[in-house]
Enzyme design. Sequence first.
Site, PDB file in Angstrom:
ATOM      1  CE1 TYR A   1      -3.080  -2.998   0.372  1.00  0.00           C
ATOM      2  CE2 TYR A   1      -3.641  -2.274   2.575  1.00  0.00           C
ATOM      3  CZ  TYR A   1      -3.810  -3.152   1.535  1.00  0.00           C
ATOM      4  OH  TYR A   1      -4.721  -4.175   1.660  1.00  0.00           O
TER       5      TYR A   1
ATOM      6  CG  HIS B   1      -0.908  -8.630   0.387  1.00  0.00           C
ATOM      7  ND1 HIS B   1      -0.576  -7.309   0.468  1.00  0.00           N
ATOM      8  CD2 HIS B   1      -2.233  -8.654   0.078  1.00  0.00           C
ATOM      9  CE1 HIS B   1      -1.650  -6.568   0.221  1.00  0.00           C
ATOM     10  NE2 HIS B   1      -2.661  -7.365  -0.024  1.00  0.00           N
TER      11      HIS B   1
HETATM   12  N1  LIG Z   1      -5.803  -8.607   1.574  1.00  0.00           N
HETATM   13  C1  LIG Z   1      -6.090  -8.045   0.422  1.00  0.00           C
HETATM   14  O1  LIG Z   1      -5.676  -8.516  -0.661  1.00  0.00           O
HETATM   15  C2  LIG Z   1      -6.957  -6.819   0.403  1.00  0.00           C
HETATM   16  C3  LIG Z   1      -7.529  -6.377  -0.795  1.00  0.00           C
HETATM   17  C4  LIG Z   1      -8.337  -5.251  -0.753  1.00  0.00           C
HETATM   18  C5  LIG Z   1      -8.548  -4.586   0.446  1.00  0.00           C
HETATM   19  N2  LIG Z   1      -7.964  -5.027   1.596  1.00  0.00           N
HETATM   20  C6  LIG Z   1      -8.143  -4.324   2.901  1.00  0.00           C
HETATM   21  O2  LIG Z   1      -9.538  -4.153   3.112  1.00  0.00           O
HETATM   22  C7  LIG Z   1      -9.817  -2.765   3.321  1.00  0.00           C
HETATM   23  C8  LIG Z   1     -11.219  -2.475   2.836  1.00  0.00           C
HETATM   24  O3  LIG Z   1     -11.288  -2.585   1.414  1.00  0.00           O
HETATM   25  P1  LIG Z   1     -11.552  -1.303   0.483  1.00  0.00           P
HETATM   26  O4  LIG Z   1     -10.808  -0.233   1.111  1.00  0.00           O
HETATM   27  O5  LIG Z   1     -11.202  -1.468  -0.897  1.00  0.00           O
HETATM   28  O6  LIG Z   1     -13.087  -1.335   0.381  1.00  0.00           O
HETATM   29  P2  LIG Z   1     -14.284  -0.900   1.307  1.00  0.00           P
HETATM   30  O7  LIG Z   1     -13.937  -0.712   2.726  1.00  0.00           O
HETATM   31  O8  LIG Z   1     -15.317  -1.903   0.980  1.00  0.00           O
HETATM   32  O9  LIG Z   1     -14.649   0.537   0.737  1.00  0.00           O
HETATM   33  C9  LIG Z   1     -14.901   0.758  -0.628  1.00  0.00           C
HETATM   34  C10 LIG Z   1     -15.189   2.209  -0.842  1.00  0.00           C
HETATM   35  O10 LIG Z   1     -16.409   2.528  -0.220  1.00  0.00           O
HETATM   36  C11 LIG Z   1     -16.390   3.876   0.238  1.00  0.00           C
HETATM   37  N3  LIG Z   1     -17.088   3.920   1.519  1.00  0.00           N
HETATM   38  C12 LIG Z   1     -16.619   3.605   2.748  1.00  0.00           C
HETATM   39  N4  LIG Z   1     -17.578   3.759   3.680  1.00  0.00           N
HETATM   40  C13 LIG Z   1     -18.677   4.176   3.025  1.00  0.00           C
HETATM   41  C14 LIG Z   1     -19.992   4.518   3.420  1.00  0.00           C
HETATM   42  N5  LIG Z   1     -20.365   4.444   4.708  1.00  0.00           N
HETATM   43  N6  LIG Z   1     -20.866   4.923   2.482  1.00  0.00           N
HETATM   44  C15 LIG Z   1     -20.515   4.997   1.195  1.00  0.00           C
HETATM   45  N7  LIG Z   1     -19.278   4.698   0.730  1.00  0.00           N
HETATM   46  C16 LIG Z   1     -18.368   4.283   1.653  1.00  0.00           C
HETATM   47  C17 LIG Z   1     -14.938   4.282   0.387  1.00  0.00           C
HETATM   48  O11 LIG Z   1     -14.724   5.489  -0.358  1.00  0.00           O
HETATM   49  P3  LIG Z   1     -14.362   6.849   0.399  1.00  0.00           P
HETATM   50  O12 LIG Z   1     -12.981   6.708   0.914  1.00  0.00           O
HETATM   51  O13 LIG Z   1     -14.486   7.891  -0.678  1.00  0.00           O
HETATM   52  O14 LIG Z   1     -15.384   7.010   1.501  1.00  0.00           O
HETATM   53  C18 LIG Z   1     -14.154   3.114  -0.227  1.00  0.00           C
HETATM   54  O15 LIG Z   1     -13.246   3.528  -1.212  1.00  0.00           O
HETATM   55  C19 LIG Z   1      -8.697  -2.072   2.559  1.00  0.00           C
HETATM   56  O16 LIG Z   1      -8.572  -0.718   2.894  1.00  0.00           O
HETATM   57  C20 LIG Z   1      -7.524  -2.929   2.935  1.00  0.00           C
HETATM   58  O17 LIG Z   1      -7.066  -2.587   4.225  1.00  0.00           O
HETATM   59  C21 LIG Z   1      -7.185  -6.141   1.591  1.00  0.00           C
END
Ligand SMILES: NC(=O)c1ccc[n+]([C@@H]2O[C@H](COP(=O)([O-])OP(=O)(O)OC[C@H]3O[C@@H](n4cnc5c(N)ncnc54)[C@H](OP(=O)(O)O)[C@@H]3O)[C@@H](O)[C@H]2O)c1
Length: 276
Positions: free
Chosen positions: A47, A105
């Site tokens: 990241y 990862h």
């Molecule tokens: N292990 C892996 O391979 C892997 C892969 C992907 C992700 N991850 C981890 O999982 C975490 C979560 O995944 P993610 O960040 O892609 O997806 P997420 O938490 O599902 O969020 C997706 C998008 O939704 C928006 N969002 C968040 N809260 C919201 C709400 N209450 N209402 C409307 N929109 C909202 C955010 O945009 P805004 O910022 O504009 O609010 C965000 O960009 C990552 O940050 C990372 O730490 C791990």
Amino acid sequence: MTLVNANGASIPSLGFGTFRMEAADTERMVSHVLKQGCRHIDTAQIYGNEAAVGQGIKASAIPRPDVFLTTKVWVANYGRDAFLASVDESLKKLQTDYVDLLLLHWPNTAVSLEEQIAALNDVAKAGKARHIGVSNFNTTLMKEAARLSRLPLANNQVEYHPYLDQRPVITTARELGMSITAYYAMADGKVLGDLALQAIAAAHQRSVAQIVLRWIVQQGFVTLSKTVSEVRAAENAAIFDFELSADDMLAIATIAHTNGRIVSPDGLAPEWDVLG
Ligand SMILES: NC(=O)c1ccc[n+]([C@@H]2O[C@H](COP(=O)([O-])OP(=O)(O)OC[C@H]3O[C@@H](n4cnc5c(N)ncnc54)[C@H](OP(=O)(O)O)[C@@H]3O)[C@@H](O)[C@H]2O)c1
């Protein structure tokens, strides 16, 4: 806030994710959510924001032992020497002597799984990771990793949301005593426009984001959510003062379809489990 206990680890069930976050946003939001009561931060070497996470934790003034901190070793660092050096580099950037959870990862065959797991164990034995685990592992790889590991594996972090049925991985995690952490709980924003989820949200006077995060936590899993907005962070954190009914839980589970997976990068993704 509830805890998920697995193979010796107690993981706060809602973690703040930092994927696709610029350094300034990361530092600001990590500090903010910790001050607001969040106790679980998720980052990864790839990241590029571990230093900002470290700064955010420091700026929050929350004592380090009170924060559950996860990072993930990137696949290019799986050879033993690179692995150990990369973890030291992560700890330096994070301004800490240890992480609470260190994950592989993605699966990768360039280095044997035995060597990867041995390095993970050695980092833990050296006190630099309190718990170890994997991410994006299928059931075959989970079983193989658990067999190879001297220390118990605490977690598999996988994509999980209402469109993706993860029962094979969930069943295997239960058999191995591992916890599941859900990433992409909002299916990269796709859940927000879902009419079935909107109906459940309206009935509870909650947002779709809250319904989806609650659905994962109520199953006994950990969920991550990321946002650059203080308002949305507060919304996402407010999922511990209501309950979904058994009918709601089932209705959400039935939304899954066979093409629901979003994250499957070429050269990284394993052969995903199919439903039996
Ligand atoms: N292990 C892996 O391979 C892997 C892969 C992907 C992700 N991850 C981890 O999982 C975490 C979560 O995944 P993610 O960040 O892609 O997806 P997420 O938490 O599902 O969020 C997706 C998008 O939704 C928006 N969002 C968040 N809260 C919201 C709400 N209450 N209402 C409307 N929109 C909202 C955010 O945009 P805004 O910022 O504009 O609010 C965000 O960009 C990552 O940050 C990372 O730490 C791990």
